[in-house]
Motif scaffolding. Structure first.
Motif, PDB file in Angstrom:
ATOM      1  N   MET A  69       0.842  -1.206   0.000  1.00 53.18           N
ATOM      2  CA  MET A  69       0.000   0.000   0.000  1.00 53.18           C
ATOM      3  C   MET A  69       0.874   1.253   0.000  1.00 53.18           C
ATOM      4  SD  MET A  69      -2.881   1.222   2.773  1.00 53.18           S
ATOM      5  CE  MET A  69      -4.013  -0.095   2.326  1.00 53.18           C
ATOM      6  N   ASP A  70       0.522   2.221  -0.828  1.00 44.70           N
ATOM      7  CA  ASP A  70       1.258   3.489  -0.911  1.00 44.70           C
ATOM      8  C   ASP A  70       0.734   4.411   0.186  1.00 44.70           C
ATOM      9  OD1 ASP A  70       2.489   5.848  -1.500  1.00 44.70           O
ATOM     10  OD2 ASP A  70       2.029   5.826  -3.638  1.00 44.70           O
ATOM     11  N   THR A  71       1.370   4.361   1.358  1.00 44.73           N
ATOM     12  CA  THR A  71       0.878   5.156   2.487  1.00 44.73           C
ATOM     13  C   THR A  71       1.113   6.653   2.276  1.00 44.73           C
ATOM     14  OG1 THR A  71       2.956   4.730   3.658  1.00 44.73           O
ATOM     15  CG2 THR A  71       1.090   3.301   4.175  1.00 44.73           C
ATOM     16  N   LYS A  72       2.135   7.004   1.488  1.00 42.42           N
ATOM     17  CA  LYS A  72       2.367   8.423   1.201  1.00 42.42           C
ATOM     18  C   LYS A  72       1.187   8.996   0.428  1.00 42.42           C
ATOM     19  CE  LYS A  72       5.636  11.659  -0.908  1.00 42.42           C
ATOM     20  NZ  LYS A  72       6.916  11.816  -1.650  1.00 42.42           N
ATOM     21  N   ALA A  73       0.731   8.257  -0.581  1.00 40.40           N
ATOM     22  CA  ALA A  73      -0.429   8.698  -1.361  1.00 40.40           C
ATOM     23  C   ALA A  73      -1.685   8.719  -0.495  1.00 40.40           C
ATOM     24  CB  ALA A  73      -0.629   7.780  -2.562  1.00 40.40           C
ATOM     25  N   LEU A  74      -1.784   7.768   0.421  1.00 38.36           N
ATOM     26  CA  LEU A  74      -2.940   7.713   1.321  1.00 38.36           C
ATOM     27  C   LEU A  74      -2.976   8.943   2.227  1.00 38.36           C
ATOM     28  CD1 LEU A  74      -5.389   6.183   2.337  1.00 38.36           C
ATOM     29  CD2 LEU A  74      -3.874   4.841   3.817  1.00 38.36           C
ATOM     30  N   ARG A  75      -1.806   9.344   2.736  1.00 39.09           N
ATOM     31  CA  ARG A  75      -1.736  10.544   3.583  1.00 39.09           C
ATOM     32  C   ARG A  75      -2.185  11.782   2.805  1.00 39.09           C
ATOM     33  NH1 ARG A  75       1.174   9.471   8.269  1.00 39.09           N
ATOM     34  NH2 ARG A  75       2.419   7.577   8.187  1.00 39.09           N
ATOM     35  N   GLN A  76      -1.737  11.883   1.555  1.00 39.45           N
ATOM     36  CA  GLN A  76      -2.126  13.028   0.743  1.00 39.45           C
ATOM     37  C   GLN A  76      -3.620  13.019   0.440  1.00 39.45           C
ATOM     38  OE1 GLN A  76      -1.114  15.915  -0.267  1.00 39.45           O
ATOM     39  NE2 GLN A  76       0.858  15.709   0.751  1.00 39.45           N
ATOM     40  N   LYS A  77      -4.173  11.828   0.270  1.00 37.06           N
ATOM     41  CA  LYS A  77      -5.612  11.727   0.025  1.00 37.06           C
ATOM     42  C   LYS A  77      -6.393  12.220   1.241  1.00 37.06           C
ATOM     43  CE  LYS A  77      -9.340  10.657  -2.190  1.00 37.06           C
ATOM     44  NZ  LYS A  77      -9.765  11.474  -3.351  1.00 37.06           N
ATOM     45  N   ILE A  78      -5.905  11.885   2.423  1.00 39.52           N
ATOM     46  CA  ILE A  78      -6.549  12.349   3.654  1.00 39.52           C
ATOM     47  C   ILE A  78      -6.531  13.877   3.729  1.00 39.52           C
ATOM     48  CG2 ILE A  78      -6.364  12.378   6.177  1.00 39.52           C
ATOM     49  CD1 ILE A  78      -5.126   9.495   5.847  1.00 39.52           C
ATOM     50  N   LEU A  79      -5.373  14.456   3.424  1.00 35.92           N
ATOM     51  CA  LEU A  79      -5.260  15.914   3.460  1.00 35.92           C
ATOM     52  C   LEU A  79      -6.117  16.557   2.370  1.00 35.92           C
ATOM     53  CD1 LEU A  79      -1.426  16.354   4.114  1.00 35.92           C
ATOM     54  CD2 LEU A  79      -3.297  16.518   5.760  1.00 35.92           C
ATOM     55  N   ASP A  80      -6.201  15.898   1.215  1.00 34.98           N
ATOM     56  CA  ASP A  80      -7.013  16.418   0.119  1.00 34.98           C
ATOM     57  C   ASP A  80      -8.491  16.446   0.508  1.00 34.98           C
ATOM     58  OD1 ASP A  80      -7.219  17.242  -2.757  1.00 34.98           O
ATOM     59  OD2 ASP A  80      -8.458  15.435  -2.850  1.00 34.98           O
ATOM     60  N   LEU A  81      -8.949  15.387   1.159  1.00 33.74           N
ATOM     61  CA  LEU A  81     -10.334  15.361   1.640  1.00 33.74           C
ATOM     62  C   LEU A  81     -10.566  16.453   2.681  1.00 33.74           C
ATOM     63  CD1 LEU A  81     -10.842  11.495   2.043  1.00 33.74           C
ATOM     64  CD2 LEU A  81     -11.918  12.971   0.320  1.00 33.74           C
ATOM     65  N   ALA A  82      -9.553  16.667   3.528  1.00 35.89           N
ATOM     66  CA  ALA A  82      -9.671  17.671   4.596  1.00 35.89           C
ATOM     67  C   ALA A  82      -9.834  19.068   4.020  1.00 35.89           C
ATOM     68  CB  ALA A  82      -8.458  17.606   5.512  1.00 35.89           C
ATOM     69  N   ILE A  83      -8.998  19.450   3.042  1.00 35.73           N
ATOM     70  CA  ILE A  83      -9.042  20.819   2.528  1.00 35.73           C
ATOM     71  C   ILE A  83     -10.260  21.067   1.650  1.00 35.73           C
ATOM     72  CG2 ILE A  83      -6.530  21.011   2.628  1.00 35.73           C
ATOM     73  CD1 ILE A  83      -6.516  20.853  -0.439  1.00 35.73           C
ATOM     74  N   LYS A 117      -5.660  13.408  12.659  1.00 36.01           N
ATOM     75  CA  LYS A 117      -4.798  12.682  13.598  1.00 36.01           C
ATOM     76  C   LYS A 117      -5.272  11.245  13.777  1.00 36.01           C
ATOM     77  CE  LYS A 117      -3.102  16.633  16.282  1.00 36.01           C
ATOM     78  NZ  LYS A 117      -3.093  17.326  17.599  1.00 36.01           N
ATOM     79  N   ASN A 118      -6.587  11.052  13.889  1.00 37.13           N
ATOM     80  CA  ASN A 118      -7.129   9.707  14.077  1.00 37.13           C
ATOM     81  C   ASN A 118      -6.816   8.807  12.881  1.00 37.13           C
ATOM     82  OD1 ASN A 118      -8.201  10.479  16.539  1.00 37.13           O
ATOM     83  ND2 ASN A 118     -10.264  10.829  15.745  1.00 37.13           N
ATOM     84  N   VAL A 119      -7.017   9.343  11.681  1.00 36.23           N
ATOM     85  CA  VAL A 119      -6.786   8.537  10.483  1.00 36.23           C
ATOM     86  C   VAL A 119      -5.289   8.325  10.254  1.00 36.23           C
ATOM     87  CG1 VAL A 119      -7.199   8.338   8.016  1.00 36.23           C
ATOM     88  CG2 VAL A 119      -8.924   9.380   9.474  1.00 36.23           C
ATOM     89  N   MET A 120      -4.481   9.354  10.528  1.00 38.51           N
ATOM     90  CA  MET A 120      -3.031   9.213  10.350  1.00 38.51           C
ATOM     91  C   MET A 120      -2.462   8.167  11.308  1.00 38.51           C
ATOM     92  SD  MET A 120      -1.937  11.111   7.853  1.00 38.51           S
ATOM     93  CE  MET A 120      -2.135  12.654   6.952  1.00 38.51           C
ATOM     94  N   ASN A 121      -3.039   8.048  12.491  1.00 41.37           N
ATOM     95  CA  ASN A 121      -2.594   7.010  13.440  1.00 41.37           C
ATOM     96  C   ASN A 121      -2.808   5.625  12.851  1.00 41.37           C
ATOM     97  OD1 ASN A 121      -1.728   8.781  15.422  1.00 41.37           O
ATOM     98  ND2 ASN A 121      -3.680   8.798  16.507  1.00 41.37           N
ATOM     99  N   ILE A 122      -3.923   5.448  12.148  1.00 41.12           N
ATOM    100  CA  ILE A 122      -4.194   4.165  11.495  1.00 41.12           C
ATOM    101  C   ILE A 122      -3.185   3.928  10.375  1.00 41.12           C
ATOM    102  CG2 ILE A 122      -5.877   2.874  10.129  1.00 41.12           C
ATOM    103  CD1 ILE A 122      -8.064   4.412  11.641  1.00 41.12           C
ATOM    104  N   VAL A 123      -2.874   4.988   9.622  1.00 38.92           N
ATOM    105  CA  VAL A 123      -1.879   4.871   8.538  1.00 38.92           C
ATOM    106  C   VAL A 123      -0.517   4.513   9.130  1.00 38.92           C
ATOM    107  CG1 VAL A 123      -0.688   6.081   6.664  1.00 38.92           C
ATOM    108  CG2 VAL A 123      -3.130   6.474   7.063  1.00 38.92           C
ATOM    109  N   ASP A 124      -0.175   5.123  10.275  1.00 38.36           N
ATOM    110  CA  ASP A 124       1.095   4.809  10.938  1.00 38.36           C
ATOM    111  C   ASP A 124       1.178   3.321  11.283  1.00 38.36           C
ATOM    112  OD1 ASP A 124       1.965   7.402  10.815  1.00 38.36           O
ATOM    113  OD2 ASP A 124       1.345   7.931  12.843  1.00 38.36           O
ATOM    114  N   GLU A 125       0.051   2.771  11.741  1.00 41.91           N
ATOM    115  CA  GLU A 125       0.026   1.343  12.064  1.00 41.91           C
ATOM    116  C   GLU A 125       0.230   0.494  10.817  1.00 41.91           C
ATOM    117  OE1 GLU A 125      -3.481   0.376  14.227  1.00 41.91           O
ATOM    118  OE2 GLU A 125      -3.083   1.807  15.848  1.00 41.91           O
TER     119      GLU A 125
END
Length: 261
Positions: free
Chosen positions: A1-15, A252-260
């Motif tokens: 899984m591309d976690t870097k892309a996943l993090r950016q997707k989370i931020l994209d949804l946020a903004i 923060k909640n979703v990023m914690n899951i990505v960290d795992e």
């Protein structure tokens, strides 16, 4: 899984206002921005800001034709619809970084001066120390009282954000409490006098949307450099103040899951 892309997707949804639900009872961001403008004008009257500090502030609004416009201090208005990349939810607003914060540079060591061989009270924060939206305290460099005296006005606060502007462009993060008041390299700037939630602004600046603006505004020379004025003119979406806190917690909640992962 591309976690870097996943993090950016989370931020994209946020903004885009798609990470948490909107509350129609929240104070609109336009009201928040108006309050910030009034506060800054009062600070000029009180001598806490200079008139030049707000002379380039603008107001971005939607016209009756549903297009976005920007009003400048001299009263002129310009259509900026081509700059608006997506629609934000009702109650959100667009603005420039300059309208909600200041940006100030760091300072290199004076010519002929070097780092201290021993630990002192003065840390000199370098780009290499800026990692994971914070400061890595392993391998910090220190300066003597003499060097600090020469560059003592170029410090960064725990209330500020940093952005790297030379070589590596656009690394953004917060300053740990224990590094409050330490010196900042000339290869980074501090985002200070922040009128919205600092952590919300940090996440916004880490989004691909803002990072692309930083890259587009970078001087393409041998050593790429991002100018302070170009950061100040960066376009950002602003959520209502209560929603800013909800977005931070959701990220923060979703990023914690990505960290795992």
């Amino acid at each position: 899984m591309d976690t870097k892309a996943l993090r950016q997707k989370i931020l994209d949804l946020a903004i885009r206002g798609k990470l948490v639900p909107q509350d129609p009872n929240d104070e609109p961001a336009s009201v928040l921005l108006e309050r910030i403008r009034a506060e800054k004008q009062q600070m000029v009257k009180d001598g806490k800001l200079k008139a030049r500090d707000i002379k380039n502030d603008t107001i971005i609004f939607k016209g009756e034709d549903n297009l976005h416009y920007e009003k400048f201090q001299d009263g002129t208005v310009k259509c900026i619809e081509e700059e608006i990349p997506f629609e934000v939810p009702e109650g959100w607003a667009w603005c420039r970084v300059r309208n909600i914060a200041s940006v100030k540079g760091g300072k290199r060591l004076p010519k002929g001066m070097t780092f201290s061989d021993i630990i002192t009270n003065h840390v000199y924060i370098r780009v290499i120390d800026m990692k994971n939206r914070s400061i890595n305290t392993t391998g910090l460099k220190y300066i003597s009282d003499e060097v600090f005296s020469a560059i003592k006005t170029y410090t960064i606060s725990k209330d500020d954000l940093y952005i790297t502007i030379a070589g590596t462009i656009g690394v953004v993060g917060e300053v740990p409490n224990e590094l409050d008041g330490m010196n900042l390299t000339e290869n980074a700037v501090k985002v200070c006098d922040i009128f919205i939630n600092k952590t919300y602004l940090c996440y916004i600046m880490l989004s691909e949307f803002v990072q692309e603006q930083f890259q587009d505004k970078t001087h393409q020379v041998a050593m790429p450099k991002l100018a302070l004025e170009r950061i100040l003119s960066t376009l950002i979406p602003i959520a209502p103040i209560k929603e800013q806190y909800n977005i931070i917690q959701a990220i923060k909640n979703v990023m914690n899951i990505v960290d795992e992962i």
